[in-house]
Design a protein around this motif. Structure first.
Motif, short mmCIF file in Angstrom:
data_model
loop_
_atom_site.label_atom_id
_atom_site.label_comp_id
_atom_site.label_asym_id
_atom_site.label_seq_id
_atom_site.Cartn_x
_atom_site.Cartn_y
_atom_site.Cartn_z
N SER A 24 -23.46 -79.29 -15.98
CA SER A 24 -24.51 -79.15 -14.87
C SER A 24 -23.52 -78.16 -13.74
N ALA A 25 -22.22 -78.56 -13.67
CA ALA A 25 -21.25 -77.68 -12.81
C ALA A 25 -21.14 -76.34 -13.21
N ASN A 26 -20.96 -76.09 -14.73
CA ASN A 26 -20.98 -74.79 -15.31
C ASN A 26 -22.30 -73.93 -14.95
N ARG A 27 -23.39 -74.55 -15.08
CA ARG A 27 -24.54 -73.94 -14.90
C ARG A 27 -24.67 -73.57 -13.57
N SER A 28 -24.41 -74.07 -12.61
CA SER A 28 -24.31 -73.73 -11.18
C SER A 28 -23.40 -72.52 -10.84
N LEU A 29 -22.18 -72.79 -11.50
CA LEU A 29 -21.23 -71.71 -11.38
C LEU A 29 -21.41 -70.42 -11.99
N HIS A 30 -22.07 -70.34 -13.17
CA HIS A 30 -21.92 -69.18 -14.26
C HIS A 30 -23.55 -69.03 -14.74
N GLY A 31 -24.47 -69.53 -14.34
CA GLY A 31 -25.73 -69.49 -14.76
C GLY A 31 -26.42 -68.44 -13.72
N GLU A 32 -27.31 -67.91 -14.58
CA GLU A 32 -28.24 -66.79 -13.70
C GLU A 32 -29.41 -66.84 -14.47
N THR A 33 -30.30 -66.84 -13.70
CA THR A 33 -31.95 -66.71 -14.59
C THR A 33 -32.00 -65.54 -14.96
N LYS A 34 -33.02 -65.55 -15.67
CA LYS A 34 -33.48 -64.14 -16.36
C LYS A 34 -33.92 -63.18 -15.32
#
Length: 59
Positions: A24-34
């Motif tokens: 969850s932390a990685n998604r918030s830091l590195h995630g970007e929606t399409k």
């Protein structure tokens, strides 16, 4: 009387919870929606077109 627990199952559950919180932390830091990726690419393309159109030609 105390509740009997399976230590192996408890350890695995703790590891799953830790992995889920890390993901969850990685998604918030590195995630970007399409949509965000598309918008970023479109902005970069638009900026490049503007800059290329404003260049002066030197012969």
């Amino acid at each position: 009387m105390a509740e009997i627990i399976n230590l192996r199952a408890a350890r695995k559950a703790k590891q799953r919870d830790a992995a889920a919180s890390q993901a969850s932390a990685n998604r918030s830091l590195h995630g970007e929606t399409k949509g965000e990726k598309l918008r970023r690419r479109q902005d970069a393309d638009r900026l490049n077109r503007i800059v290329d159109g404003a260049k002066r030609e030197d012969d």
